[in-house]
Write an enzyme that holds these catalytic residues in place. Structure first.
Site, PDB file in Angstrom:
ATOM      1  N   ASN A   1      46.051  35.247  28.491  1.00  0.00           N
ATOM      2  CA  ASN A   1      46.802  36.002  29.484  1.00  0.00           C
ATOM      3  C   ASN A   1      47.736  37.035  28.883  1.00  0.00           C
ATOM      4  OD1 ASN A   1      47.734  33.220  28.850  1.00  0.00           O
ATOM      5  ND2 ASN A   1      49.645  33.949  29.730  1.00  0.00           N
TER       6      ASN A   1
ATOM      7  N   SER B   1      42.355  30.798  39.586  1.00  0.00           N
ATOM      8  CA  SER B   1      43.496  31.025  40.480  1.00  0.00           C
ATOM      9  C   SER B   1      43.202  32.242  41.350  1.00  0.00           C
ATOM     10  CB  SER B   1      44.742  31.273  39.629  1.00  0.00           C
ATOM     11  OG  SER B   1      45.829  31.598  40.450  1.00  0.00           O
ATOM     12  N   GLY B   2      43.683  32.203  42.596  1.00  0.00           N
ATOM     13  CA  GLY B   2      43.384  33.304  43.511  1.00  0.00           C
ATOM     14  C   GLY B   2      44.218  34.554  43.301  1.00  0.00           C
ATOM     15  N   HIS B   3      45.503  34.374  42.928  1.00  0.00           N
ATOM     16  CA  HIS B   3      46.401  35.534  43.017  1.00  0.00           C
ATOM     17  C   HIS B   3      46.218  36.568  41.904  1.00  0.00           C
ATOM     18  CE1 HIS B   3      49.713  34.393  40.093  1.00  0.00           C
ATOM     19  NE2 HIS B   3      49.128  33.220  40.224  1.00  0.00           N
TER      20      HIS B   3
ATOM     21  N   GLN C   1      42.376  34.120  33.793  1.00  0.00           N
ATOM     22  CA  GLN C   1      42.408  35.562  33.487  1.00  0.00           C
ATOM     23  C   GLN C   1      41.007  36.149  33.379  1.00  0.00           C
ATOM     24  OE1 GLN C   1      45.056  37.576  33.389  1.00  0.00           O
ATOM     25  NE2 GLN C   1      46.586  35.977  33.622  1.00  0.00           N
TER      26      GLN C   1
ATOM     27  N   GLY D   1      46.159  27.708  39.846  1.00  0.00           N
ATOM     28  CA  GLY D   1      45.444  27.535  38.584  1.00  0.00           C
ATOM     29  C   GLY D   1      46.098  26.427  37.768  1.00  0.00           C
TER      30      GLY D   1
ATOM     31  N   CYS E   1      55.776  33.725  33.110  1.00  0.00           N
ATOM     32  CA  CYS E   1      56.390  32.409  33.188  1.00  0.00           C
ATOM     33  C   CYS E   1      57.478  32.247  32.132  1.00  0.00           C
ATOM     34  CB  CYS E   1      55.342  31.318  32.997  1.00  0.00           C
ATOM     35  SG  CYS E   1      53.920  31.559  34.018  1.00  0.00           S
TER      36      CYS E   1
HETATM   37  N1  PLP Z   1      46.284  29.980  33.177  1.00  0.00           N
HETATM   38  C1  PLP Z   1      46.395  31.263  32.818  1.00  0.00           C
HETATM   39  C2  PLP Z   1      45.596  31.753  31.647  1.00  0.00           C
HETATM   40  C3  PLP Z   1      47.240  32.125  33.514  1.00  0.00           C
HETATM   41  O1  PLP Z   1      47.352  33.395  33.138  1.00  0.00           O
HETATM   42  C4  PLP Z   1      47.965  31.620  34.618  1.00  0.00           C
HETATM   43  C5  PLP Z   1      48.920  32.481  35.343  1.00  0.00           C
HETATM   44  O2  PLP Z   1      49.532  33.358  34.766  1.00  0.00           O
HETATM   45  C6  PLP Z   1      47.790  30.275  34.962  1.00  0.00           C
HETATM   46  C7  PLP Z   1      46.941  29.481  34.225  1.00  0.00           C
HETATM   47  C8  PLP Z   1      48.513  29.683  36.119  1.00  0.00           C
HETATM   48  O3  PLP Z   1      47.933  30.057  37.351  1.00  0.00           O
HETATM   49  P1  PLP Z   1      48.782  29.883  38.698  1.00  0.00           P
HETATM   50  O4  PLP Z   1      49.785  30.984  38.704  1.00  0.00           O
HETATM   51  O5  PLP Z   1      47.777  30.003  39.800  1.00  0.00           O
HETATM   52  O6  PLP Z   1      49.394  28.541  38.653  1.00  0.00           O
END
Ligand code: PLP
Length: 409
Positions: A152, A200-202, A180, A70, A329
């Protein structure tokens, strides 16, 4: 009891997705660029997944570009659109909010160093923004508006269709980070006037390391990673066939089951909110989940003053509960969450935050266990907290926090 309540951080790969994933690693392992049968089969697998992703969001198949995450999709959309519009139209303005994921915020900061001007629109005290705020911020210099679909950390869902309409009316490119939101709210990129969108896939039971960028036909999407001709020459690198196949399956399951999952998860979320709100001097961050304050079905975010988020998480971990404080993160850092600060919360409240993110695999028994354990852990930590002692004995300093929290006793 082992309870996973951090599904906004990541999700496990489920058996039905594994069934699609494994054969891509063991049997259908050809390089999709190879012209022999094994390669062609891998290519077909990717194109099937592309069609699944497109269908799930109301897009056309050739509007989907697979990425490694993502984060990559966010970087690609915002950087390449901003750079292109500066080159072709001399525009250097970017509009976003102050509570985006770092994948957007840090991208914007990097673009500021390249000379772009970024307006970070403030969200209100519950974590919402109005389409009119976006409308008023757009000017002749605006190249792109990037606003997340759902937050998120606090789960607030923004009025993306209304913001899309405003951007379309003003002729400005609109990107949304739907990492999200996907699988939690129905998304139709055409009806909602979304020009670009990151997924994002996960977060939806596909493995980590795969995502996609939707980019509407007619928008020029510049090459992001240089090398081979993959992804129609725009994103080089041998495709992650297994991850892509899994993402196609995962998004199909997630988007077809939105209503059913909403009906299952929301009552568990509301019970968590109701019970945890009984903890003295606490607050719910984000809206209540009503029609005009929409909230992701699985998101609970509470603050408890006199508690350090980290010690809360460690104690919950000992009790078998995996949860989060702020976003994954930023955990490991002692800075309070930028999202909670964006709501106008003081550091003392922002520090003591807990995010529980549940999904359809959580059970009522697990929810009962969480509502039993969290108050006990809070009481234990507060018994050792100098701030809590100061606030409760003589209530010194409490007036500052009282308007933001439930009663202290
Ligand atoms: N954007 C949002 C709102 C997210 O919650 C996240 C992951 O926590 C990301 C982007 C990043 O996605 P990825 O983990 O696939 O890089």
């Amino acid at each position: 009891m082992k309870i996973y309540a951090d599904n906004a951080a990541t999700t496990p790969v489920t058996p039905e997705i594994l069934e699609v994933l494994i054969p891509c690693l063991t049997e259908n392992y050809g390089n999709p660029s190879s012209i022999y049968t094994l390669g062609m089969n891998a290519l077909r697998t990717i194109e099937k997944a592309r069609a699944q992703c497109a269908k799930a969001i109301g897009a056309k198949t050739n509007e989907i570009y697979f990425t490694g995450s993502g984060t990559e999709a966010d970087n690609w959309a915002v950087k390449e659109t901003a750079r292109r519009l500066r080159r072709t139209k001399g525009k250097t303005g970017i509009i976003t909010t102050n509570f985006e994921h770092h994948a957007i915020l840090h991208t914007c900061e990097a673009l500021e160093k390249e000379g772009f001007t970024v307006k970070y629109l403030p969200v209100d005290s519950e974590g919402y923004i109005k389409a009119d705020d976006v409308k008023n911020a757009i000017d002749d210099n605006t190249a792109i508006v990037t606003i997340m679909y759902a937050n998120n950390e606090i789960g607030t869902i923004l009025p993306i269709g209304e913001i899309g309409a405003v951007c379309r009316e003003k002729g400005v490119v609109f990107h949304t980070d739907a990492v999200q939101a996907i699988g939690n709210v129905p998304i139709d990129v055409v009806k909602q006037n979304i020009d670009m969108m990151s997924v994002s896939g996960h977060k939806i039971h596909a493995p980590k390391g795969v995502g996609f960028l939707y980019s509407k036909n007619g928008l020029t999407l510049d090459r992001f990673i240089h090398g081979g001709a993959q992804e129609r020459g725009r994103r080089a690198g041998t495709e992650n066939t297994a991850g892509i196949a899994a993402l196609g399956e995962a998004i199909t399951i997630a988007c077809e089951g939105i209503e059913e999952r909403f009906a299952k998860i929301t009552p568990m979320r509301d019970k968590l909110i109701k019970e945890l709100s009984k903890i003295p001097a606490s607050r719910l961050n984000g809206g209540a989940g009503s029609a005009n304050k929409p909230r992701l079905p699985g998101n609970v975010n509470m603050s408890f003053i006199g508690i350090e988020g980290e010690s809360l998480l460690l104690n919950l971990d000992i009790a078998g509960i995996s949860a989060s404080s702020g976003s994954a993160c930023t955990s490991g850092s002692l800075d309070p969450s930028h999202v909670l600060l964006a709501l106008g919360l003081p550091h003392e409240i922002a520090h003591g935050s807990l995010r529980l993110s549940i999904n359809e695999y959580n059970t009522d028994e697990e929810i009962d266990y969480i509502v039993k354990v969290v108050p006990e852990v809070c009481a234990k930590i507060r018994a050792m907290s100098p701030l809590w002692e100061e606030l409760t004995k003589g209530q010194s300093g409490w007036e500052r926090f009282a308007p933001l929290l439930s009663p202290i006793a």
